[in-house]
Design a protein around this motif. Structure first.
Motif, PDB file in Angstrom:
ATOM      1  N   GLY A 179       0.824  -1.220   0.000  1.00 47.80           N
ATOM      2  CA  GLY A 179       0.000   0.000   0.000  1.00 47.80           C
ATOM      3  C   GLY A 179       0.849   1.258   0.000  1.00 47.80           C
ATOM      4  O   GLY A 179       0.583   2.201  -0.764  1.00 47.80           O
TER       5      GLY A 179
ATOM      6  N   THR B 218      -3.975   3.750   7.994  1.00 47.17           N
ATOM      7  CA  THR B 218      -3.250   2.871   8.903  1.00 47.17           C
ATOM      8  C   THR B 218      -4.183   2.592  10.080  1.00 47.17           C
ATOM      9  O   THR B 218      -5.125   3.345  10.299  1.00 47.17           O
ATOM     10  CB  THR B 218      -1.940   3.517   9.394  1.00 47.17           C
ATOM     11  OG1 THR B 218      -1.327   2.654  10.356  1.00 47.17           O
ATOM     12  CG2 THR B 218      -2.159   4.865  10.043  1.00 47.17           C
TER      13      THR B 218
ATOM     14  N   PRO C 130      -3.083  -8.973   7.906  1.00 50.52           N
ATOM     15  CA  PRO C 130      -2.907  -9.027   9.353  1.00 50.52           C
ATOM     16  C   PRO C 130      -1.524  -8.546   9.745  1.00 50.52           C
ATOM     17  O   PRO C 130      -0.552  -8.837   9.048  1.00 50.52           O
ATOM     18  CB  PRO C 130      -3.084 -10.505   9.709  1.00 50.52           C
ATOM     19  CG  PRO C 130      -3.306 -11.221   8.458  1.00 50.52           C
ATOM     20  CD  PRO C 130      -3.296 -10.281   7.315  1.00 50.52           C
TER      21      PRO C 130
ATOM     22  N   THR D  55     -11.413 -11.140  10.346  1.00 50.07           N
ATOM     23  CA  THR D  55     -11.585  -9.718  10.685  1.00 50.07           C
ATOM     24  C   THR D  55     -10.862  -8.847   9.669  1.00 50.07           C
ATOM     25  O   THR D  55     -11.316  -7.763   9.324  1.00 50.07           O
ATOM     26  CB  THR D  55     -10.971  -9.439  12.091  1.00 50.07           C
ATOM     27  OG1 THR D  55     -11.462 -10.406  12.980  1.00 50.07           O
ATOM     28  CG2 THR D  55     -11.297  -8.061  12.581  1.00 50.07           C
ATOM     29  N   THR D  56      -9.730  -9.324   9.195  1.00 53.94           N
ATOM     30  CA  THR D  56      -8.904  -8.506   8.292  1.00 53.94           C
ATOM     31  C   THR D  56      -9.440  -8.516   6.861  1.00 53.94           C
ATOM     32  O   THR D  56      -9.442  -7.481   6.186  1.00 53.94           O
ATOM     33  CB  THR D  56      -7.447  -9.041   8.272  1.00 53.94           C
ATOM     34  OG1 THR D  56      -7.006  -9.235   9.610  1.00 53.94           O
ATOM     35  CG2 THR D  56      -6.529  -8.078   7.568  1.00 53.94           C
TER      36      THR D  56
ATOM     37  N   SER E 111      -4.707 -12.987  -2.921  1.00 51.86           N
ATOM     38  CA  SER E 111      -3.594 -13.940  -2.885  1.00 51.86           C
ATOM     39  C   SER E 111      -3.897 -15.202  -3.680  1.00 51.86           C
ATOM     40  O   SER E 111      -5.011 -15.740  -3.613  1.00 51.86           O
ATOM     41  CB  SER E 111      -3.313 -14.312  -1.428  1.00 51.86           C
ATOM     42  OG  SER E 111      -2.398 -15.379  -1.385  1.00 51.86           O
TER      43      SER E 111
ATOM     44  N   GLY F  76       1.297 -13.370  -6.099  1.00 55.07           N
ATOM     45  CA  GLY F  76       2.235 -14.412  -5.698  1.00 55.07           C
ATOM     46  C   GLY F  76       2.951 -13.988  -4.418  1.00 55.07           C
ATOM     47  O   GLY F  76       2.611 -12.960  -3.815  1.00 55.07           O
ATOM     48  N   ALA F  77       3.944 -14.774  -4.011  1.00 53.16           N
ATOM     49  CA  ALA F  77       4.705 -14.448  -2.798  1.00 53.16           C
ATOM     50  C   ALA F  77       5.558 -13.211  -3.080  1.00 53.16           C
ATOM     51  O   ALA F  77       6.305 -13.174  -4.055  1.00 53.16           O
ATOM     52  CB  ALA F  77       5.586 -15.632  -2.416  1.00 53.16           C
TER      53      ALA F  77
HETATM   54  N1  LIG Z   1       3.230 -10.702   1.563  1.00 54.76           N
HETATM   55  C1  LIG Z   1       2.983 -11.591   0.630  1.00 54.76           C
HETATM   56  O1  LIG Z   1       3.843 -12.411   0.252  1.00 54.76           O
HETATM   57  C2  LIG Z   1       1.624 -11.610  -0.041  1.00 54.76           C
HETATM   58  C3  LIG Z   1       1.340 -12.652  -0.894  1.00 54.76           C
HETATM   59  C4  LIG Z   1       0.113 -12.680  -1.524  1.00 54.76           C
HETATM   60  C5  LIG Z   1      -0.780 -11.656  -1.286  1.00 54.76           C
HETATM   61  N2  LIG Z   1      -0.491 -10.627  -0.429  1.00 54.76           N
HETATM   62  C6  LIG Z   1      -1.516  -9.590  -0.185  1.00 54.76           C
HETATM   63  O2  LIG Z   1      -0.992  -8.315  -0.472  1.00 54.76           O
HETATM   64  C7  LIG Z   1      -1.639  -7.352   0.329  1.00 54.76           C
HETATM   65  C8  LIG Z   1      -0.647  -6.407   0.943  1.00 54.76           C
HETATM   66  O3  LIG Z   1       0.281  -7.115   1.703  1.00 54.76           O
HETATM   67  P1  LIG Z   1       1.462  -6.352   2.457  1.00 54.76           P
HETATM   68  O4  LIG Z   1       2.619  -7.284   2.466  1.00 54.76           O
HETATM   69  O5  LIG Z   1       1.614  -4.974   1.895  1.00 54.76           O
HETATM   70  O6  LIG Z   1       0.873  -6.249   3.937  1.00 54.76           O
HETATM   71  P2  LIG Z   1       1.542  -5.527   5.191  1.00 54.76           P
HETATM   72  O7  LIG Z   1       2.867  -4.960   4.869  1.00 54.76           O
HETATM   73  O8  LIG Z   1       1.427  -6.452   6.339  1.00 54.76           O
HETATM   74  O9  LIG Z   1       0.560  -4.278   5.462  1.00 54.76           O
HETATM   75  C9  LIG Z   1      -0.746  -4.482   5.857  1.00 54.76           C
HETATM   76  C10 LIG Z   1      -1.472  -3.165   6.054  1.00 54.76           C
HETATM   77  O10 LIG Z   1      -2.824  -3.476   6.375  1.00 54.76           O
HETATM   78  C11 LIG Z   1      -3.222  -2.714   7.492  1.00 54.76           C
HETATM   79  N3  LIG Z   1      -4.288  -3.391   8.227  1.00 54.76           N
HETATM   80  C12 LIG Z   1      -4.208  -4.497   9.024  1.00 54.76           C
HETATM   81  N4  LIG Z   1      -5.409  -4.815   9.499  1.00 54.76           N
HETATM   82  C13 LIG Z   1      -6.275  -3.887   9.009  1.00 54.76           C
HETATM   83  C14 LIG Z   1      -7.667  -3.655   9.165  1.00 54.76           C
HETATM   84  N5  LIG Z   1      -8.442  -4.426   9.911  1.00 54.76           N
HETATM   85  N6  LIG Z   1      -8.215  -2.586   8.529  1.00 54.76           N
HETATM   86  C15 LIG Z   1      -7.456  -1.778   7.766  1.00 54.76           C
HETATM   87  N7  LIG Z   1      -6.147  -1.931   7.586  1.00 54.76           N
HETATM   88  C16 LIG Z   1      -5.569  -2.983   8.199  1.00 54.76           C
HETATM   89  C17 LIG Z   1      -1.954  -2.550   8.306  1.00 54.76           C
HETATM   90  O11 LIG Z   1      -2.151  -1.465   9.169  1.00 54.76           O
HETATM   91  P3  LIG Z   1      -0.982  -0.780  10.052  1.00 54.76           P
HETATM   92  O12 LIG Z   1      -0.480   0.351   9.214  1.00 54.76           O
HETATM   93  O13 LIG Z   1      -1.656  -0.334  11.271  1.00 54.76           O
HETATM   94  O14 LIG Z   1       0.032  -1.849  10.294  1.00 54.76           O
HETATM   95  C18 LIG Z   1      -0.928  -2.317   7.196  1.00 54.76           C
HETATM   96  O15 LIG Z   1      -0.905  -0.956   6.809  1.00 54.76           O
HETATM   97  C19 LIG Z   1      -2.441  -8.114   1.373  1.00 54.76           C
HETATM   98  O16 LIG Z   1      -3.794  -8.125   0.994  1.00 54.76           O
HETATM   99  C20 LIG Z   1      -1.881  -9.492   1.307  1.00 54.76           C
HETATM  100  O17 LIG Z   1      -2.822 -10.461   1.662  1.00 54.76           O
HETATM  101  C21 LIG Z   1       0.687 -10.604   0.190  1.00 54.76           C
END
Ligand SMILES: NC(=O)c1ccc[n+]([C@@H]2O[C@H](COP(=O)([O-])OP(=O)(O)OC[C@H]3O[C@@H](n4cnc5c(N)ncnc54)[C@H](OP(=O)(O)O)[C@@H]3O)[C@@H](O)[C@H]2O)c1
Length: 443
Positions: free
Chosen positions: A12, A31, A74, A87-88, A114, A165-166
């Motif tokens: 984001g 956030t 999460p 919840t998330t 994902s 993907g990852a």
């Molecule tokens: N990481 C991977 O390998 C991967 C793989 C496949 C898909 N994805 C998808 O890609 C997307 C982004 O992942 P990312 O790695 O950027 O995640 P991230 O770095 O963990 O960031 C998550 C963000 O979501 C916010 N958040 C958490 N709970 C929330 C809620 N209830 N309401 C509103 N905001 C909330 C967090 O808030 P805070 O600012 O307070 O922390 C943070 O800003 C996600 O949808 C994830 O499922 C990720």
């Protein structure tokens, strides 16, 4: 366009920065933590404290927005229970459904989803038409989240789900994550395929989805599903690190689901990946992760020390990490070379503390020196025919050693025969005795 990005984490925030650089949209960013608000100012036109599962907070964040991009995940450990997942991922879309009437400007919803909901297909290819087969409660939540979001689609409102993907990229560096595996022996064959995605392509695909008004589900992975074994072989190739030894007949409790995710639709939509495959730079970072991994292997080894080679056996200069744990016994020795006088041996302590003892040919200690990460003495250069030994003065002590190659195991060391052989009770007593020489040396 007025765009709200829900979630300012890895993806984001990078997306907000991308659009900020382009300067073409009005961006709101959210956030859940008040402590982050200040650092996020300047990254977007508006920064809000929003839990997307709270309908009032979500309405406020989406007020006036033409596009909503959901990038929530999460916080912290991703292995949270499915309840937190719900919840998330689901609750925000339940809330969104109830708010749509009050958000007439909202013409597109994009969700960073994902590919993990495809489950394990035993390595078979999947595309967007393949029915997802979530393999656990987490996957079921992700599938339900997509279904909730699809129900928000209308002739006036496009819905785009990007199945990522990852993720890897700056700050989630694959080189750093995989280097500690080099030279280890691991259960399983590392044969499960995974689709990888560089963060810049996650951002690029989200931006394209908005710019081109995508209204469907799209897999966003790179061109080449890779197994861990393939990645490790490529890493060894690029960096010269030792390969992994696989034990294919031993079940791997941590095996990842095996599937090959097709990105054909992404290509058909005209998106050109910036990182179509994982490429490793030709370097090895001597970082905390690597030092920690080699130290752990030293602690688990009977000799209480472990080398991690950076060189090939025939290289003119041997370069390696040597992790030592207290109790390791290094039989006094010197190194002799084919061309006398051409040798060298250099130690630099990268972590912890090491005691160096220099001995004469009769085995008398003629000099002792504590070598310590952070100084005052960091390391030494020793002449080739100087007898010496080392003791670990702290747990997880790690040296970077440089000495003349090539390595000839049978000729490398000329031992002082008067000292006990390794692995004997006398050797253990000798090591304790040497270590005691450094007690009370002021540090
Ligand atoms: N990481 C991977 O390998 C991967 C793989 C496949 C898909 N994805 C998808 O890609 C997307 C982004 O992942 P990312 O790695 O950027 O995640 P991230 O770095 O963990 O960031 C998550 C963000 O979501 C916010 N958040 C958490 N709970 C929330 C809620 N209830 N309401 C509103 N905001 C909330 C967090 O808030 P805070 O600012 O307070 O922390 C943070 O800003 C996600 O949808 C994830 O499922 C990720």
């Amino acid at each position: 366009m007025r765009i709200t990005i829900i979630g300012s984490g890895y993806v984001g925030l990078a997306l907000a920065r991308h659009w900020r650089r382009e300067g073409q949209h009005q961006i709101s960013l959210t956030t859940t933590r008040a402590a982050r608000l200040e650092s996020l100012h300047g990254q977007a036109d508006r920064v809000l404290l929003t839990r997307a599962d709270d309908p009032d907070q979500l309405r406020q964040a989406l007020e006036g927005a033409e596009v909503a991009v959901f990038c929530q995940a999460p916080r912290g450990d991703r292995l949270v229970d499915p309840g937190v997942y719900r919840t998330t991922y689901c609750d925000p879309f339940v809330a969104l459904q109830g708010l749509l009437q009050a958000l007439p400007a909202l013409s597109q919803i994009v969700y960073a989803g994902s590919g993990s909901l495809y489950g394990d297909t035993g390595g078979a290819w999947v595309d967007e038409d393949t029915p997802p087969q979530p393999r656990d409660g987490h996957g079921e939540v992700l599938l339900e989240a997509e279904q909730l979001l699809s129900a928000c689609r209308s002739p006036q409102r496009r819905v785009c789900v990007l199945r990522f993907g990852a993720l890897y990229g700056p700050g989630r560096d694959l080189l750093r994550r995989l280097t500690p595996l080099a030279g280890t022996t691991r259960a399983g064959g590392g044969q499960e395929h995974c689709g990888w995605l560089h963060r810049d392509d996650a951002v690029g695909a989200l931006a394209a989805a908005v710019q081109q008004g995508w209204d469907q589900t799209v897999n966003v992975v790179d061109d080449e599903p890779c197994t861990v074994a393939m990645l490790m072989a490529r890493l060894a190739d690029a960096t010269g690190l030792e390969p992994v030894t696989w034990r294919p007949h031993e079940p791997d409790a941590a095996a990842r689901p095996d599937r090959r995710v097709s990105n054909r639709r992404l290509h058909q939509l005209g998106y050109r990946l910036q990182h179509p495959r994982v490429v490793f730079p030709r370097l090895v970072a001597l970082d905390d992760a690597l030092l920690g991994a080699v130290s752990a292997r030293a602690a688990a080894s009977g000799r209480r020390r472990m080398n991690h080679n950076l060189h090939h056996h025939d290289d003119a200069v041997q370069r390696f990490l040597n992790a030592l744990q207290p109790g390791t016994y290094v039989r006094p020795h010197r190194h002799r070379r084919e061309t006398p006088g051409a040798g060298f041996e250099c130690f630099v302590v990268l972590q912890g503390s090491i005691g160096l003892l220099v001995l004469d040919a009769a085995g008398l200690v003629i000099h002792s020196q504590r070598l310590q990460a952070g100084g005052p003495v960091h390391g030494v250069e020793l002449a080739e025919d100087q007898f010496h030994t080392l003791v670990a003065l702290s747990p997880d002590a790690v040296l970077l050693e440089l000495k003349q190659g090539p390595y000839r195991p049978t000729e490398d060391k000329d031992f002082l025969a008067s000292f006990p052989a390794e692995g004997t009770p006398a050797a253990a007593a000798q090591e304790r005795c040497w270590r005691a020489l450094f007690e009370g040396d002021g540090r």
